[in-house]
Structures are given as structure tokens and as C-alpha cells.
Design a protein around this motif. Structure first.
Motif, PDB file in Angstrom:
ATOM      1  N   VAL A  82       5.603   3.455  -1.556  1.00 32.63           N
ATOM      2  CA  VAL A  82       4.376   3.398  -1.183  1.00 32.63           C
ATOM      3  C   VAL A  82       4.039   1.768  -1.725  1.00 32.63           C
ATOM      4  N   VAL A  84       0.310  -0.288  -2.560  1.00 32.93           N
ATOM      5  CA  VAL A  84      -1.051  -0.631  -1.806  1.00 32.93           C
ATOM      6  C   VAL A  84      -1.369  -2.233  -1.945  1.00 32.93           C
ATOM      7  N   HIS A  88      -7.028  -5.696   4.374  1.00 36.98           N
ATOM      8  CA  HIS A  88      -6.846  -5.100   5.548  1.00 36.98           C
ATOM      9  C   HIS A  88      -6.214  -6.104   6.510  1.00 36.98           C
ATOM     10  N   SER A  91      -2.730  -5.641   7.975  1.00 38.77           N
ATOM     11  CA  SER A  91      -1.733  -4.705   8.011  1.00 38.77           C
ATOM     12  C   SER A  91      -1.437  -5.123   9.546  1.00 38.77           C
ATOM     13  N   GLN A 109       6.618   2.021   2.742  1.00 36.03           N
ATOM     14  CA  GLN A 109       5.048   2.390   3.263  1.00 36.03           C
ATOM     15  C   GLN A 109       3.349   2.078   2.972  1.00 36.03           C
ATOM     16  N   LYS A 111       0.286   0.971   2.289  1.00 30.12           N
ATOM     17  CA  LYS A 111      -1.873   1.186   1.655  1.00 30.12           C
ATOM     18  C   LYS A 111      -2.221   0.006   2.236  1.00 30.12           C
ATOM     19  N   LEU A 130      -4.980   7.982  -3.045  1.00 30.56           N
ATOM     20  CA  LEU A 130      -4.077   8.047  -2.735  1.00 30.56           C
ATOM     21  C   LEU A 130      -3.139   9.175  -2.369  1.00 30.56           C
ATOM     22  N   ASP A 133      -3.273  11.202   0.615  1.00 34.78           N
ATOM     23  CA  ASP A 133      -2.199  10.869   1.256  1.00 34.78           C
ATOM     24  C   ASP A 133      -1.046  10.487   1.006  1.00 34.78           C
TER      25      ASP A 133
END
Ligand code: PLP
Length: 302
Positions: A82, A84, A88, A91, A109, A111, A130, A133
Motif C-alpha cells: 500500500v 499512501v 489528492h 488519483s 494499492q 491511498k 489506515l 482500510d
């Protein structure tokens, strides 16, 4: 364990000023993700395995070598990963960002978080969210630096490197130089070339470094992290064609610019043997070139 290739010391033939210069090609350690990030991950991945943690989670910016390395290592070793990611807006830009595109192809993945959330990324509330999630994960800090990362970087120098008088390396968070300092031999000096502005580095390195034979050379950050200019691009292209050593614009390009400049200025005593560590990071060239193209500036040759 990630299978790594041997890195070799390549001589850089400079006009004889009584200085011998070699580059340790850590960028050759692995085909896809090269250099110090795998060194830093080695013992962290072992620890995650020992703890039976199946997911690795870390933080990074849009062009992070660490994000790319973790994604690739996770894929090879069968971990979920994952990332992070700061920003924003990224994305919807994954396919336009070579680093994120690569990481996604490795199964990472994402975030995406705001800059404000990113600043608070180590807070309990953020980490708990987190966990909610993604389930239980093994946390690797931004840039990958912790005690286990430093331990991995203590394996960069080998016995045959003991005759070098100077070890030169780029500095981001200070994990790599700390490992080099710890495995350096008596009489060796370790010179760090910060890739960013920041007075915190001295303190950060002192947390992990067990010796005092090191100095930071703060004259070659080119204005800050990921800041570059035409002189740096031109240096990288000239160096690469002259010596067949590609350099990245964020870290190794600035360090090598500094090393060559110090040699030119006669800063190393006659008879010095200098070993510059190529910490890799070449995946970052693609991202930087998209940025340079937008600004109509010359590109880095690939
Ligand atoms: C991350 C990185 C560095 C900096 O390493 P630190 O351990 O954070 O100081 C240097 N060079 C390259 C190519 C990197 O990707």
C-alpha cells in the motif's frame, strides 16, 4: 529475499590530478528498481516476514524511488503493498505518472491524501484509519529510513573498498549515509551531499551513525528537493555520455556534480582515492522529463 546482482566499482578516468575516482554502481543491483532502496528494505522485509505481516505500507511523493522499490519488492516476495501518496489530485493521474504507473503494475494499492493529512501521517488517528482500510500492516517510514534500513546500508561497502580515502554519497533522509559511516574503515572520510535544504539532517544522521568521520557538503542541493536547472541537466547528459554512467536528477546527479566540482577546485588532497556511491534512482528520470518538457527545458537523455 530479493535476488540482487553484484555492484561493481567503475573507474572514472579524469585528467590526472593525482586523484583516483570510482563509482560504485549500486544502480546495477536490480533490473527494475535499483540502488539504496533495496538495501534499506532488506531487513525490514525480513522483519515483516518474521512478524507474519502480509501487507507492507509506506508513504511517498509522486515520483518516489522508495514507492517504486517497495512495490517491486512486494511483488517479488509476495507481499501486498500500500502506498499512501501525497496529493489528492494524483488519483486521476496514475497513467500519466511513470512511478505510480509502475507501482500499480506491481500490484500496489494507493491511498491518495491531502498535503495536510500527509503532514500528520504518523499520528495515531491517521494510522488507525489506515488500519481500518487495509488491515494489519508493517509500516515502513517515508524514504524507508529506520534502524533496520541503516543495517542494510552497512552492507554497501565491502572489504575491497577499504583503500578508498573518501566515500561520497547523496543524502535524502540520512539512512544510507548512516550505514556507510558505520561500515567505513578507520582513516576513511564519508562526505554526504544533501539533495535538499535542511538543517535537521545532521541530527537525523547522528541518531544512527556510530562514528564521527563524516561531513555534509551543503553546496550542491540546487535550491532544494527535486529542484534542478539547465546546468545540472547538461552535466548529467555530459557525464553519462563521457563515462556511460547514467545519473538521476534528484540525488546522484547533484552528488556527482559536487564531487567533480570539488575535484576541479582541488578540494581533495593529492593521492586521494574517491569512491562515489551510485545509489540508483534512475526510474525518476522519466517523471522529471515530463516536468522539463512542460517547461520547455532540455531533457535528460535516456
Ligand atoms: C532515497 C535516495 C537517496 C537518499 O537516501 P537516504 O537514505 O534517504 O539518505 C539517495 N539516492 C537515491 C537514488 C535515492 O533514491
Amino acid at each position: 529475499m530479493i535476488p540482487l546482482k553484484q555492484s561493481i566499482n567503475q573507474q572514472i578516468k579524469i585528467p590526472n590530478r593525482g586523484i583516483e575516482l570510482y563509482v560504485k554502481r549500486e544502480d546495477k543491483l536490480h533490473d527494475f528498481v535499483s540502488g539504496n532502496k533495496f538495501r534499506k528494505l532488506k531487513y525490514n522485509l525480513k522483519e515483516a516476514e518474521d512478524l507474519r505481516c502480509k501487507t507492507l505500507l509506506t508513504f511517498g511523493g509522486a515520483y518516489s524511488n522508495h514507492i517504486a522499490a517497495l512495490a517491486s519488492a512486494g511483488q517479488v516476495l509476495g507481499f501486498k503493498t500500500v502506498g499512501v501518496i501525497r496529493g489528492h489530485e494524483l488519483s486521476t493521474r496514475i497513467e500519466h505518472n511513470p512511478t505510480l504507473h509502475f507501482a500499480k503494475a506491481c500490484g500496489m494499492q494507493f491511498k491518495f491524501v491531502s498535503r495536510e493529512d500527509y503532514r500528520n501521517k504518523m499520528s495515531d488517528s491517521f494510522l488507525n484509519a489506515l488500519m481500518h482500510d487495509f488491515g494489519k500492516f508493517y509500516l515502513i517510514p517515508e524514504g524507508g529510513t529506520n534502524a533496520l534500513a541503516v543495517k542494510g546500508c552497512e552492507e554497501i561497502l565491502s572489504e575491497t573498498d577499504k583503500d578508498f580515502s573518501y566515500i561520497c554519497v547523496s543524502v535524502g533522509t540520512g539512512g544510507t549515509i548512516s550505514g556507510l559511516i558505520n561500515c567505513s574503515k578507520p582513516g576513511q572520510q564519508v562526505l554526504g551531499f544533501p539533495a535538499l535544504k535542511g538543517s535537521f539532517l545532521h541530527k537525523d544522521i547522528s541518531k544512527f551513525a556510530r562514528k564521527s568521520n563524516w561531513t555534509l557538503v551543503n553546496d550542491y542541493h540546487f535550491g532544494g528537493y527535486a529542484k534542478i536547472n539547465e546546468a545540472l541537466v547538461s552535466f548529467i547528459n555530459t557525464f553519462s555520455s563521457a563515462y556511460s554512467v547514467p545519473l538521476d536528477p534528484i540525488y546522484t546527479g547533484k552528488m556527482m556534480f559536487g564531487v567533480m566540482d570539488l575535484i576541479d577546485k582541488g578540494a581533495f588532497p593529492n593521492g586521494s582515492r574517491v569512491l562515489a556511491i551510485h545509489t540508483g534512482g534512475l526510474q525518476g528520470i522519466l517523471g522529471m522529463n515530463t516536468h522539463l518538457k512542460k517547461k520547455n527545458l532540455p531533457l535528460i537523455d535516456i
